[in-house]
Motif scaffolding. Sequence first.
Motif, mmCIF file in Angstrom:
data_model
loop_
_atom_site.group_PDB
_atom_site.id
_atom_site.type_symbol
_atom_site.label_atom_id
_atom_site.label_comp_id
_atom_site.label_asym_id
_atom_site.label_seq_id
_atom_site.Cartn_x
_atom_site.Cartn_y
_atom_site.Cartn_z
ATOM 1 N N ASN A 49 70.401 79.429 27.206
ATOM 2 C CA ASN A 49 70.977 78.832 28.420
ATOM 3 C C ASN A 49 71.043 77.312 28.389
ATOM 4 N N VAL A 50 70.517 76.700 27.296
ATOM 5 C CA VAL A 50 70.696 75.250 27.087
ATOM 6 C C VAL A 50 71.097 75.023 25.631
ATOM 7 N N GLN A 51 71.890 73.971 25.413
ATOM 8 C CA GLN A 51 72.421 73.732 24.068
ATOM 9 C C GLN A 51 72.468 72.229 23.791
ATOM 10 N N GLU A 52 72.217 71.891 22.509
ATOM 11 C CA GLU A 52 72.224 70.473 22.123
ATOM 12 C C GLU A 52 73.655 69.958 21.975
ATOM 13 N N ARG A 53 73.873 68.743 22.454
ATOM 14 C CA ARG A 53 75.156 68.052 22.303
ATOM 15 C C ARG A 53 74.865 66.558 22.083
ATOM 16 N N PRO A 54 75.759 65.881 21.408
ATOM 17 C CA PRO A 54 75.577 64.428 21.256
ATOM 18 C C PRO A 54 75.655 63.725 22.612
ATOM 19 N N GLY A 55 74.737 62.777 22.828
ATOM 20 C CA GLY A 55 74.724 62.020 24.081
ATOM 21 C C GLY A 55 75.014 60.552 23.836
ATOM 22 N N PRO A 56 74.949 59.770 24.862
ATOM 23 C CA PRO A 56 75.198 58.326 24.715
ATOM 24 C C PRO A 56 74.107 57.644 23.900
ATOM 25 N N ASN A 57 74.481 56.546 23.223
ATOM 26 C CA ASN A 57 73.544 55.751 22.423
ATOM 27 C C ASN A 57 72.949 56.557 21.263
ATOM 28 N N GLY A 58 73.685 57.556 20.819
ATOM 29 C CA GLY A 58 73.225 58.337 19.671
ATOM 30 C C GLY A 58 72.087 59.293 19.961
ATOM 31 N N ARG A 59 71.727 59.445 21.225
ATOM 32 C CA ARG A 59 70.637 60.361 21.563
ATOM 33 C C ARG A 59 71.134 61.797 21.583
ATOM 34 N N ARG A 60 70.223 62.694 21.263
ATOM 35 C CA ARG A 60 70.483 64.128 21.398
ATOM 36 C C ARG A 60 70.142 64.536 22.820
ATOM 37 N N LEU A 111 63.888 77.800 30.264
ATOM 38 C CA LEU A 111 64.937 77.146 29.494
ATOM 39 C C LEU A 111 64.805 77.578 28.033
ATOM 40 N N LEU A 112 65.894 78.091 27.465
ATOM 41 C CA LEU A 112 65.879 78.605 26.089
ATOM 42 C C LEU A 112 67.045 78.016 25.301
ATOM 43 N N CYS A 113 66.725 77.515 24.126
ATOM 44 C CA CYS A 113 67.747 76.964 23.227
ATOM 45 C C CYS A 113 67.829 77.805 21.969
ATOM 46 N N ASP A 114 68.554 77.309 20.966
ATOM 47 C CA ASP A 114 68.622 77.961 19.658
ATOM 48 C C ASP A 114 68.193 76.944 18.614
#
Length: 326
Positions: free
Chosen positions: A283-294, A308-311
């Motif tokens: 239900n949560v997923q990583e994406r590129p954010g501002p200033n190079g942050r994950r 909250l669960l990711c992969d």
Amino acid sequence: METDGVQTTGAALQSDQQHFVASDGGDADLVEADVGDLRNTSDVLDGEQGDEEDDDEDDEDDDDEEDDDDEDDDDDDDEDDDDDDDNEDDDENNREELDGEENTQENTQEETEEKEQEEEKWKEIGEDNGTRQDFMHHFGCMEHVPFPQPVTRIHDEGTYTFLRGAYTSIVGPDASNIPANPFESAFHVPYYVAYYPTMGRGIFTKQNIPNNTVVWDDRAAARFTTAQQYRKLLLSVPRHLACDLLVWCYAMKAPDSEYGAELFCDLDDGSLLNTASFPAHVNVQERPGPNGRRQFYTTREIRIGEQLLCDYGDFDYEAGWPKMGM
């Protein structure tokens, strides 16, 4: 008259018979003697025949006794053979027991030697030596499995502050990618830490969260460009925290780095974000954010109290550990 004649003739015959007996009396005695002798002879013969029969019976008894003796001897021989077989079986069992004891001793000796080698290997761990498994054995981290873990293992902000300070002192302020304290939380939504039966500690929401909402960023993710930095941190903190770091930390691809990978440790509650058992549960997923942050975004609406669960597969690079010498 004919009747008188018959009577006369009968009388005559009776007279002649008496005369014969009277005149031949001696011969009659001889005859009786001969008959007696014959009887005696017959008795002797009968006696001899009886003796022969007795002898035959004795012979038969002897034969029977010999047969019985032979049977007894055969039985004794069979018993001796059985005893020999039993002795052979006992000898074989004894040999097998001896072989088993020797094998046990050899196995015990091999196990002892292997254990000594492992212990010697663990003694050699340091900043320049030792894999993840070596450090886990050294610190006894396997004692923390299986879940759930003790409630005292849910850390407060003071513990994370300590870990971030230890990290910065090891890599130096210039190399540290963690902002100096005071530290702002990397979580963008209200949450709490609780235990889940098959996963251990996890992150749960305190409110409903809309889809496509940022929930966490990597501002607390400590970066290690060498394995020596990571080992030094493990050796500088208490054992229970070292075990946590061995579970929390992960490798990521870094094409421009010396080893093609770098190590990261989330030094906040972001380290407790679990991976889903099935893709549909993510239900949560990583994406590129501002200033190079994950950053991690929600992939659907999340209701209050959900975990909250990711992969982990989206970012975890397992092959990076051996490349880094870990």
